[in-house]
Design a protein around this motif. Structure first.
Motif, PDB file in Angstrom:
ATOM      1  N   CYS A   1       4.909   6.056   1.982  1.00 43.20           N
ATOM      2  CA  CYS A   1       3.906   7.178   2.174  1.00 43.20           C
ATOM      3  C   CYS A   1       4.356   8.350   1.851  1.00 43.20           C
ATOM      4  CB  CYS A   1       3.173   7.107   3.702  1.00 43.20           C
ATOM      5  SG  CYS A   1       4.580   7.635   4.910  1.00 43.20           S
TER       6      CYS A   1
ATOM      7  N   VAL B   1       0.889  -1.175   0.019  1.00 44.70           N
ATOM      8  CA  VAL B   1       0.074  -0.104   0.060  1.00 44.70           C
ATOM      9  C   VAL B   1       0.821   1.230  -0.058  1.00 44.70           C
ATOM     10  CG1 VAL B   1      -1.880   1.291   1.143  1.00 44.70           C
ATOM     11  CG2 VAL B   1      -1.884  -1.398   1.327  1.00 44.70           C
ATOM     12  N   PHE B   2       0.594   2.155  -0.864  1.00 47.89           N
ATOM     13  CA  PHE B   2       1.204   3.532  -0.781  1.00 47.89           C
ATOM     14  C   PHE B   2       0.083   4.365  -0.483  1.00 47.89           C
ATOM     15  CE2 PHE B   2       1.810   7.680  -2.401  1.00 47.89           C
ATOM     16  CZ  PHE B   2       3.082   7.811  -2.668  1.00 47.89           C
TER      17      PHE B   2
ATOM     18  N   HIS C   1      -1.585   1.150  -5.196  1.00 50.59           N
ATOM     19  CA  HIS C   1      -0.100   1.507  -4.964  1.00 50.59           C
ATOM     20  C   HIS C   1       0.420   1.990  -6.352  1.00 50.59           C
ATOM     21  CE1 HIS C   1       0.555  -3.017  -5.432  1.00 50.59           C
ATOM     22  NE2 HIS C   1       1.436  -2.663  -6.518  1.00 50.59           N
TER      23      HIS C   1
END
Length: 354
Positions: free
Chosen positions: A59, A3-4, A342
């Motif tokens: 992030c 996950v981004f 992502h």
């Protein structure tokens, strides 16, 4: 799934909320029992441990400090120099996290690729990658300071936050960008910084996109068609961002997900706010675009709110891992789901930094 998350106020939580983000969320909550200075005490959702648990390995992490002139009713620092110093304290926190292996700053394509490769390995504890962003440009005393920030690793910037700003007008603000704003935009473009149009009011949004020719994204914004407020994007704005090859990160603040939310009164369970509301916003943008190429995740979790004002089926940030299965049930393909989780933001960075 990797996950981004395109928007987290990590340093603000560490330095202003006094949260030790190397602890798990549960420990931070326990440390805040009995505290009443902020409505989200004992209700936080983010820690570096819980990000790892949710495979959120990268992030966009913010610096944020408002300069409030005497005519500005919003709280903030009384001079841009103080605001600059506040952002420098936040940067020092990120650097201290790097020193102990908790985080690593990502500035260019080579570092990005190396970090993604690291997160594909079975190593037990991996550093959270962060791309440094400035939310609201009030702390930029002059364009010289913007160049200093770039040298420190700044790679994205939002000209305004809430209300009136030095360079642009933000959420609930009135007016456009002015001479100072135009000068700042030229410098942002020269440095190839990513322009984050989140929080720009309508006039500043359109004036900005008329003269800015560099890379544009929206780190944490939802759809006005679903919640009618100037904090959200109209369909016309979304279509313009799609033309600019932008990616829009979906935010999880409940008042941006539920049209009848009343701050301090409404509850997520009372209004049935769940992660499905976020997916409704994703789907709206995908329908406007005709594809899944312009949507991502930009949670804004712990951005001044906690579990009292986020989806009821999210206890910590690790619960973002529920989203792929929810998207699958909505009919999204495996490739579409990877785009949203992502690939879209990573592809944006590759195009911008190549």
């Amino acid at each position: 799934m990797f996950v981004f998350d395109a928007h987290l106020d990590l340093a603000m939580n560490a330095m202003e909320w006094n949260r030790e983000l190397t602890w798990p969320v549960t420990a931070i909550r326990t440390s805040e029992i009995g505290m009443t200075d902020k409505p989200d005490r004992n209700k936080n959702t983010v820690s570096l441990q819980d990000m790892r648990r949710g495979n959120i390995g990268l992030c966009v992490a913010t610096q944020i400090a408002r300069f409030s002139k005497k005519t500005n009713p919003l709280p903030g620092w009384k001079s841009p120099q103080q605001a600059w110093a506040q952002t420098q304290g936040q940067l020092a926190w990120y650097k201290s996290m790097e020193d102990i292996g908790e985080m690593v700053q990502i500035r260019n394509l080579e570092q990005l690729k190396a970090h993604l490769q690291l997160w594909e390995t079975p190593k037990e504890k991996k550093p959270i990658g962060y791309i440094l962003s400035l939310e609201g440009a009030d702390s930029i005393i002059s364009t010289h300071y913007l160049e200093k920030s770039y040298e420190q690793g700044l790679r994205a910037i939002g000209p305004a936050h809430y209300g009136p700003g030095t360079y642009a007008q933000g959420t609930n603000g009135e007016g456009g960008i002015g001479i100072k704003g135009k000068t700042l935009l030229k410098e942002i473009e020269r440095l190839n910084l990513i322009l984050d149009v989140t929080h720009l009011n309508d006039q500043s949004f359109w004036e900005t996109l008329k003269i800015f020719n560099g890379p544009v994204w929206a780190s944490h914004n939802n759809c006005r068609a679903l919640v009618d407020h100037n904090r959200q994007f109209s369909d016309l704005q979304i279509k313009e961002l799609i033309k600019r090859q932008a990616v829009i990160g979906m935010a999880l603040d409940a008042w941006m997900l539920a049209p009848n939310w009343i701050r301090g009164i409404s509850t997520p369970k009372g209004l049935g706010v769940t992660l499905h509301n976020m997916i409704d916003n994703m789907d709206h943008i995908c329908q406007l675009a005709g594809n899944t190429n312009h949507v991502g995740i930009g949670t804004d979790l712990d951005g001044g709110f906690g579990t009292e004002q986020c989806p009821s089926d999210l206890n910590t940030i690790s619960d973002i891992q529920k989203v792929p299965n929810m998207l699958q049930k909505r009919g999204y393909s495996p490739n579409d789901i990877e785009n949203i989780m992502h690939k879209n933001f990573l592809g944006f960075l590759e195009r911008t930094w190549k």
